[in-house]
Design a protein around this motif. Structure first.
Motif, PDB file in Angstrom:
ATOM      1  N   PHE A 102       0.860  -1.122   0.015  1.00  0.00           N
ATOM      2  CA  PHE A 102       0.014  -0.036   0.110  1.00  0.00           C
ATOM      3  C   PHE A 102       0.951   1.133  -0.120  1.00  0.00           C
ATOM      4  O   PHE A 102       2.025   1.225   0.395  1.00  0.00           O
ATOM      5  CB  PHE A 102      -0.888   0.086   1.222  1.00  0.00           C
ATOM      6  N   VAL A 103       0.158   2.445  -0.609  1.00  0.00           N
ATOM      7  CA  VAL A 103       0.829   3.482  -0.314  1.00  0.00           C
ATOM      8  C   VAL A 103      -0.314   4.617   0.376  1.00  0.00           C
ATOM      9  O   VAL A 103      -1.391   4.279   0.002  1.00  0.00           O
ATOM     10  CB  VAL A 103       1.420   4.286  -1.551  1.00  0.00           C
ATOM     11  N   SER A 104       0.122   5.659   1.008  1.00  0.00           N
ATOM     12  CA  SER A 104      -0.790   6.682   1.380  1.00  0.00           C
ATOM     13  C   SER A 104      -1.275   7.404   0.282  1.00  0.00           C
ATOM     14  O   SER A 104      -0.741   7.759  -0.714  1.00  0.00           O
ATOM     15  CB  SER A 104      -0.093   7.571   2.568  1.00  0.00           C
ATOM     16  N   LYS A 105      -2.530   8.029   0.705  1.00  0.00           N
ATOM     17  CA  LYS A 105      -3.066   8.840  -0.489  1.00  0.00           C
ATOM     18  C   LYS A 105      -2.263  10.275  -0.421  1.00  0.00           C
ATOM     19  O   LYS A 105      -1.756  10.650   0.394  1.00  0.00           O
ATOM     20  CB  LYS A 105      -4.465   9.398   0.277  1.00  0.00           C
ATOM     21  N   PRO A 106      -1.977  10.646  -1.647  1.00  0.00           N
ATOM     22  CA  PRO A 106      -1.253  11.658  -2.172  1.00  0.00           C
ATOM     23  C   PRO A 106      -1.652  12.940  -1.240  1.00  0.00           C
ATOM     24  O   PRO A 106      -0.878  13.894  -0.466  1.00  0.00           O
ATOM     25  CB  PRO A 106      -1.636  12.035  -3.516  1.00  0.00           C
ATOM     26  N   GLU A 114       8.433  14.461  -4.081  1.00  0.00           N
ATOM     27  CA  GLU A 114       9.292  13.806  -4.672  1.00  0.00           C
ATOM     28  C   GLU A 114       9.603  12.372  -4.004  1.00  0.00           C
ATOM     29  O   GLU A 114       9.672  11.364  -4.567  1.00  0.00           O
ATOM     30  CB  GLU A 114      10.682  14.501  -4.509  1.00  0.00           C
ATOM     31  N   GLU A 115       9.506  12.494  -2.499  1.00  0.00           N
ATOM     32  CA  GLU A 115       9.715  11.368  -1.822  1.00  0.00           C
ATOM     33  C   GLU A 115       8.386  10.273  -1.943  1.00  0.00           C
ATOM     34  O   GLU A 115       8.633   9.232  -1.998  1.00  0.00           O
ATOM     35  CB  GLU A 115       9.847  11.732  -0.161  1.00  0.00           C
ATOM     36  N   TYR A 116       7.283  10.907  -1.999  1.00  0.00           N
ATOM     37  CA  TYR A 116       6.270  10.146  -2.092  1.00  0.00           C
ATOM     38  C   TYR A 116       6.216   9.361  -3.751  1.00  0.00           C
ATOM     39  O   TYR A 116       5.800   8.052  -3.899  1.00  0.00           O
ATOM     40  CB  TYR A 116       4.900  11.097  -2.340  1.00  0.00           C
ATOM     41  N   SER A 117       6.794  10.230  -4.605  1.00  0.00           N
ATOM     42  CA  SER A 117       6.969   9.610  -6.284  1.00  0.00           C
ATOM     43  C   SER A 117       7.713   8.463  -6.081  1.00  0.00           C
ATOM     44  O   SER A 117       7.429   7.392  -6.652  1.00  0.00           O
ATOM     45  CB  SER A 117       7.488  10.567  -6.989  1.00  0.00           C
ATOM     46  N   ASP A 118       8.884   8.592  -5.288  1.00  0.00           N
ATOM     47  CA  ASP A 118       9.753   7.587  -5.306  1.00  0.00           C
ATOM     48  C   ASP A 118       9.242   6.248  -4.430  1.00  0.00           C
ATOM     49  O   ASP A 118       9.504   5.127  -5.153  1.00  0.00           O
ATOM     50  CB  ASP A 118      11.368   7.995  -4.248  1.00  0.00           C
ATOM     51  N   GLU A 119       8.443   6.285  -3.483  1.00  0.00           N
ATOM     52  CA  GLU A 119       7.762   5.302  -3.013  1.00  0.00           C
ATOM     53  C   GLU A 119       6.688   4.423  -3.728  1.00  0.00           C
ATOM     54  O   GLU A 119       7.052   3.404  -3.990  1.00  0.00           O
ATOM     55  CB  GLU A 119       6.973   5.638  -1.415  1.00  0.00           C
TER      56      GLU A 119
END
Length: 357
Positions: A102-106, A114-119
């Motif tokens: 899973f990933v968190s909601k943007p 940038e960190e979210y994109s990498d994840e």
């Protein structure tokens, strides 16, 4: 090229995820859908490799859709989730149904894009190579990994020691580490163990919002008592001690007792809790009285620590590649020479019971 289908009722989220994933080499978004009924038709038309899936959507909720998908057409799914307590419970249910990660909601992020994109790029790539199997009546869980920087080694928490200074006792401790795919794998191992089994300490890569919910789920399905570890509490047989979210769990010796030590030091191998940190503490304080287990997971956290455990005289087990969702952590430990025995998931509980003597 990894083909991705984005399923989310928010046009803004669909646009953000499309932009992020299309910017990555080797990934292309082949389509988007605002609800599961549209997604069902687009899966047939576009044959994507990975889905990103929201939970709360019109016409059919994401969990119902996911359950049908994993039963009829299993494929890698990355959940897009809220990191609230309610979101944690729903996401764990999705992971139980077979989502890979899973990933968190943007929109819920307090960190940079940038960190979210990498994840999310890393998790989509990982999901594309994951082993996903059809779900019948037994749901599966999968680990939710939290990426944290910087990437320290276990030295940042506990200095490495050379040489053995242990003696054999009748009290044994099992140390278990897991990441992606590991929530289901951990549950399967624990369900097979009797209530009076030696104590188990676990470091699972989960964010703080998820650790309490996951621990409660395990406690409800296992014969052993499963709880979040507390600083300074004695480790006793019949209990499983889970590292609290966003904290390292170490095992220390206090006279004739083993106790839990909770540490809020920096992330190790980009994780807190870190499996390497826990394994090192077990190698130093429990030595040959310990057994080590490393299950499915992305990356290499735990490999070095398991090697230290084996060098200290512990018997160590790694999940084999065929039954791992991602053979990163156990594969790294095996290649390092840290593993006494490489086993399929359904044989690990039996191996633990037969190696206690």
């Amino acid at each position: 090229m990894i083909k991705v289908l984005i399923i989310d009722d928010s046009a803004l989220v669909r646009q953000m995820l499309t932009t992020i994933l299309n910017s990555a080499a080797g990934i292309t978004v082949v389509g988007t859908a605002q609800d599961p009924l549209i997604a069902r038709e687009k899966i047939k038309q576009l044959n994507p490799d990975v889905l990103t899936l929201d939970v709360e959507m019109p016409r059919m909720d994401g969990l119902t859709f996911l359950g049908n998908l994993m039963r009829l057409r299993p494929m890698p799914v990355v959940m897009v989730s809220s990191l609230t307590s309610k979101g944690a419970s729903v996401t764990l249910e999705a992971l139980e149904l077979g989502a890979v990660d899973f990933v968190s909601k943007p929109s819920a992020l307090g960190r940079g894009l940038e960190e979210y994109s990498d994840e999310i790029i890393a998790k989509v790539r990982m999901a594309a190579g994951a082993r996903v199997r059809a779900k019948a009546h037994t749901p599966a869980r999968s680990a939710a990994t939290a990426t944290v920087a910087p990437s320290n080694t276990a030295d940042a928490i506990l200095a490495k020691k050379v040489g053995r200074s242990h003696f054999r006792t009748t009290e044994r401790i099992i140390a278990l580490g897991a990441s992606t795919g590991g929530t289901e794998a951990t549950a399967q191992v624990l369900k097979s163990l009797p209530s009076g089994f030696p104590a188990i300490v676990i470091s699972q890569h989960l964010p703080a919002a998820f650790s309490a919910s996951y621990t409660q789920r395990l406690d409800g399905c296992c014969q052993m008592k499963v709880k979040l570890a507390e600083h300074g509490e004695q480790i006793i047989p019949g209990h499983v001690y889970m590292a609290p979210g966003d904290h390292h769990l170490l095992v220390k010796r206090d006279g004739a007792r083993y106790i839990c030590h909770i540490n809020d030091g920096p992330p190790v191998n980009r994780h807190r809790p870190s499996v390497d940190v826990m394994f090192r503490s077990v190698a130093q304080n429990v030595g040959p009285n310990a057994l080590g287990v490393i299950l499915t997971g992305m990356g290499a956290d735990g490999a070095e620590g398991m090697k230290e455990m084996r060098d200290a005289g512990a018997f160590t087990i790694a999940q084999d590649e065929a039954t791992s969702v991602v053979w990163g952590m156990p594969g790294s430990a095996y290649k390092l020479g840290a593993v006494s025995e490489l086993l399929p998931l359904d044989k690990i509980a039996g191996a633990l019971m037969s190696n206690l003597d």
